[in-house]
Design a protein around this motif. Sequence first.
Motif, PDB file in Angstrom:
ATOM      1  N   ASP A  47      -0.721  47.371   2.151  1.00  0.00           N
ATOM      2  CA  ASP A  47      -0.281  47.703   3.496  1.00  0.00           C
ATOM      3  C   ASP A  47       0.791  46.697   3.884  1.00  0.00           C
ATOM      4  OD1 ASP A  47      -1.612  45.296   4.567  1.00  0.00           O
ATOM      5  OD2 ASP A  47      -3.460  46.414   4.241  1.00  0.00           O
ATOM      6  N   GLN A  48       1.152  46.677   5.173  1.00  0.00           N
ATOM      7  CA  GLN A  48       2.200  45.781   5.622  1.00  0.00           C
ATOM      8  C   GLN A  48       1.643  44.517   6.275  1.00  0.00           C
ATOM      9  OE1 GLN A  48       5.395  47.656   7.832  1.00  0.00           O
ATOM     10  NE2 GLN A  48       5.220  49.566   6.690  1.00  0.00           N
ATOM     11  N   GLU A  50      -0.220  40.676   6.505  1.00  0.00           N
ATOM     12  CA  GLU A  50       0.134  39.384   5.917  1.00  0.00           C
ATOM     13  C   GLU A  50      -0.628  39.122   4.621  1.00  0.00           C
ATOM     14  OE1 GLU A  50       2.357  36.288   5.262  1.00  0.00           O
ATOM     15  OE2 GLU A  50       2.639  37.640   6.973  1.00  0.00           O
ATOM     16  N   LEU A  53       1.034  41.032   1.922  1.00  0.00           N
ATOM     17  CA  LEU A  53       2.307  40.405   1.597  1.00  0.00           C
ATOM     18  C   LEU A  53       2.103  39.171   0.722  1.00  0.00           C
ATOM     19  CD1 LEU A  53       4.345  40.651   4.927  1.00  0.00           C
ATOM     20  CD2 LEU A  53       4.932  41.670   2.721  1.00  0.00           C
ATOM     21  N   TYR A  94      12.142  39.992   2.159  1.00  0.00           N
ATOM     22  CA  TYR A  94      11.382  41.092   1.569  1.00  0.00           C
ATOM     23  C   TYR A  94      11.677  42.366   2.343  1.00  0.00           C
ATOM     24  CZ  TYR A  94       8.071  40.543   5.448  1.00  0.00           C
ATOM     25  OH  TYR A  94       7.502  40.464   6.699  1.00  0.00           O
ATOM     26  N   PHE A  96      10.108  46.675   2.573  1.00  0.00           N
ATOM     27  CA  PHE A  96       9.166  47.692   2.130  1.00  0.00           C
ATOM     28  C   PHE A  96       9.905  48.941   1.673  1.00  0.00           C
ATOM     29  CE2 PHE A  96       5.315  45.604   3.239  1.00  0.00           C
ATOM     30  CZ  PHE A  96       5.550  44.887   4.407  1.00  0.00           C
ATOM     31  N   LEU A 106       3.016  52.515  -1.093  1.00  0.00           N
ATOM     32  CA  LEU A 106       3.895  51.510  -0.502  1.00  0.00           C
ATOM     33  C   LEU A 106       4.190  50.405  -1.514  1.00  0.00           C
ATOM     34  CD1 LEU A 106       5.185  50.713   2.282  1.00  0.00           C
ATOM     35  CD2 LEU A 106       3.135  49.313   2.661  1.00  0.00           C
ATOM     36  N   ALA A 108       6.803  46.633  -1.986  1.00  0.00           N
ATOM     37  CA  ALA A 108       7.638  45.638  -1.303  1.00  0.00           C
ATOM     38  C   ALA A 108       8.492  44.926  -2.340  1.00  0.00           C
ATOM     39  CB  ALA A 108       6.788  44.640  -0.533  1.00  0.00           C
TER      40      ALA A 108
END
Length: 356
Positions: A47-48, A50, A53, A94, A96, A106, A108
Amino acid sequence: MGRVQSRGSRVSRRVVASILIALWLCAAGARAEVVPDLYAASVPVGDQGEAALAAGARKALAEVIVKVSGSPSALDNPAVGAALANARAEVQQYAFSRDDSSESGLAARFEFDRGYISDLLTSAGLPLWTANRPRVLVWMAVETDGQRQFVNPADTPELAAGLMQAFRRRGVPAQFPLYDLGDATALGLDDVWQQQAAAVQDASARYGVEDILMGRVAEDSTGRWVGDWSYLHGLDRRDRSASTDSAQEFFGAGVGLVADDMVARYAVTPSGAGQDRVQLGVSGVEGFADYAAIVNWLQGLELVSDANVTRVSGDRVEFTLVASADAARLAQIIQLNQHLQPLDPSGQNLEYRWQN
């Protein structure tokens, strides 16, 4: 990169950048090419958030380290392990993107600073493999359901994409043959299946490459991929057999055969204790465009931190290179640029003639 000087005055990066288009045209016919995105990697993320990431940054940094060092074993180094744990903090930027192949849909793309990667590998005592790398021509035959065919984007798009992805992950430029009438006349499917090196090299001559990978693989009734790879470089041939659970693993075995050999030839392990000063002479420099093309290429070598002009005499320019490699190893890397023709057959002196 450090400064580049001419007759005691600094040549700015802005000046060099102003003729960037011309320089790319000059480099188009080189034996090697600058690998794009060497310090970046795209990986699936959940997902987006932290946490996702941070996990993605670790995976991306691991891919970058493998590409720049040339070896997956670099990830076993304690210093690299510590860096991976802090990968998120070293991300320059970065973005996405959609990835239909991942469960989340998804991905990145993470970018890292070249200086940071070089310093990390140097402090860890690991090799640096310059971004100037030879292009590999790939001939591959596959047998599925009792039928054999060439692997290429038109007939086997998923396999072709998977093979090119394996090359990108190791930072090795690669291409398929055109598989046009000329190729069909010069080489048959059986030649590749039987690993006929002489026939494959003859058919590859039109592409102007020195590095060729040929492979054959069959998917057996249990779903395993069993086959062989042969890597040809000049008069040298290296073979590897593989039996894997997936096509991607089989591709990795072939690409690894190529990358391991190239690393042995071109990568340098800097001592970290200092750098060598190496003299380089280039004749045939007819104007600023020639000079700037040479400077731009030298600046792109990770092993060269400074390239200072020490003398200009007619069409000959002498450079003093501050490098993390000695003259012998630099000569191996310089030979990748076909515009720099060696004038000393012994290879003991870095003397070249510039040819557009």
